[in-house]
Design a protein around this motif. Sequence first.
Motif, PDB file in Angstrom:
ATOM      1  N   ARG A 108       2.264   1.539  -3.446  1.00  0.00           N
ATOM      2  CA  ARG A 108       1.208   1.934  -4.373  1.00  0.00           C
ATOM      3  C   ARG A 108       0.959   3.434  -4.300  1.00  0.00           C
ATOM      4  NH1 ARG A 108      -3.347   3.918  -4.246  1.00  0.00           N
ATOM      5  NH2 ARG A 108      -3.552   3.707  -2.014  1.00  0.00           N
ATOM      6  N   LYS A 109       0.899   3.957  -3.082  1.00  0.00           N
ATOM      7  CA  LYS A 109       0.666   5.396  -2.927  1.00  0.00           C
ATOM      8  C   LYS A 109       1.761   6.194  -3.605  1.00  0.00           C
ATOM      9  CE  LYS A 109      -1.869   5.001   1.387  1.00  0.00           C
ATOM     10  NZ  LYS A 109      -1.774   5.065   2.847  1.00  0.00           N
ATOM     11  N   GLU A 110       2.988   5.745  -3.433  1.00  0.00           N
ATOM     12  CA  GLU A 110       4.104   6.474  -4.029  1.00  0.00           C
ATOM     13  C   GLU A 110       4.139   6.316  -5.545  1.00  0.00           C
ATOM     14  OE1 GLU A 110       8.946   6.787  -3.690  1.00  0.00           O
ATOM     15  OE2 GLU A 110       7.810   5.977  -2.015  1.00  0.00           O
ATOM     16  N   ILE A 111       3.973   5.092  -6.017  1.00  0.00           N
ATOM     17  CA  ILE A 111       4.109   4.830  -7.450  1.00  0.00           C
ATOM     18  C   ILE A 111       2.878   5.265  -8.233  1.00  0.00           C
ATOM     19  CG2 ILE A 111       4.358   2.994  -9.174  1.00  0.00           C
ATOM     20  CD1 ILE A 111       6.028   1.478  -7.021  1.00  0.00           C
ATOM     21  N   VAL A 112       1.702   4.896  -7.760  1.00  0.00           N
ATOM     22  CA  VAL A 112       0.469   5.178  -8.500  1.00  0.00           C
ATOM     23  C   VAL A 112      -0.034   6.591  -8.235  1.00  0.00           C
ATOM     24  CG1 VAL A 112      -1.933   4.470  -8.845  1.00  0.00           C
ATOM     25  CG2 VAL A 112      -0.156   2.735  -8.553  1.00  0.00           C
ATOM     26  N   ASP A 113      -0.070   6.985  -6.961  1.00  0.00           N
ATOM     27  CA  ASP A 113      -0.583   8.307  -6.608  1.00  0.00           C
ATOM     28  C   ASP A 113       0.480   9.390  -6.661  1.00  0.00           C
ATOM     29  OD1 ASP A 113      -2.925   6.943  -6.139  1.00  0.00           O
ATOM     30  OD2 ASP A 113      -2.707   6.925  -3.958  1.00  0.00           O
ATOM     31  N   ASP A 114       1.746   8.974  -6.878  1.00  0.00           N
ATOM     32  CA  ASP A 114       2.889   9.887  -6.967  1.00  0.00           C
ATOM     33  C   ASP A 114       3.050  10.708  -5.681  1.00  0.00           C
ATOM     34  OD1 ASP A 114       5.170  10.845  -8.190  1.00  0.00           O
ATOM     35  OD2 ASP A 114       4.126  12.418  -9.273  1.00  0.00           O
ATOM     36  N   LYS A 115       2.852  10.030  -4.534  1.00  0.00           N
ATOM     37  CA  LYS A 115       3.035  10.663  -3.234  1.00  0.00           C
ATOM     38  C   LYS A 115       4.207   9.999  -2.542  1.00  0.00           C
ATOM     39  CE  LYS A 115      -1.850  11.653  -2.697  1.00  0.00           C
ATOM     40  NZ  LYS A 115      -3.072  11.322  -1.967  1.00  0.00           N
ATOM     41  N   ASP A 162       0.826  -1.202   0.000  1.00  0.00           N
ATOM     42  CA  ASP A 162       0.000   0.000   0.000  1.00  0.00           C
ATOM     43  C   ASP A 162       0.867   1.261   0.000  1.00  0.00           C
ATOM     44  OD1 ASP A 162      -2.616   1.255   0.026  1.00  0.00           O
ATOM     45  OD2 ASP A 162      -2.125   1.872   2.072  1.00  0.00           O
TER      46      ASP A 162
END
Length: 109
Positions: free
Chosen positions: A96-103, A93
């Motif tokens: 995912r936040k870093e890669i997909v949401d760019d956070k 998770d």
Amino acid sequence: MEQYIKKIFTGFIYIHILYHASKEPVYGVRMMEELESHGYRIGPGTLYPLLHRMETDGLLVSREETVNSKVRKYYRATAEGVSLLERCRRQVDEMRKEIVDDKPGPDVQ
């Protein structure tokens, strides 16, 4: 490039098996079908040694049952397997936040 994709997705296969084995007993052919529905093409020569290794490592426990005159081996996640799954969930998770949401994650400044 392909060898990296294979290595990355192998980790996801372990997580996927743990997920399903934590919900209900799973068996090899059914797991191959489930994985294939997500785009993973994995044969018995790869899956069964992987399941056996996970059992040897204490992540799964198995029992045999006769179905239609054939012995089927069912696997369930152990407490250790469920604990590992929860740890993986948190890490996936965060990624995912870093890669997909760019956070960026908490350690990135």
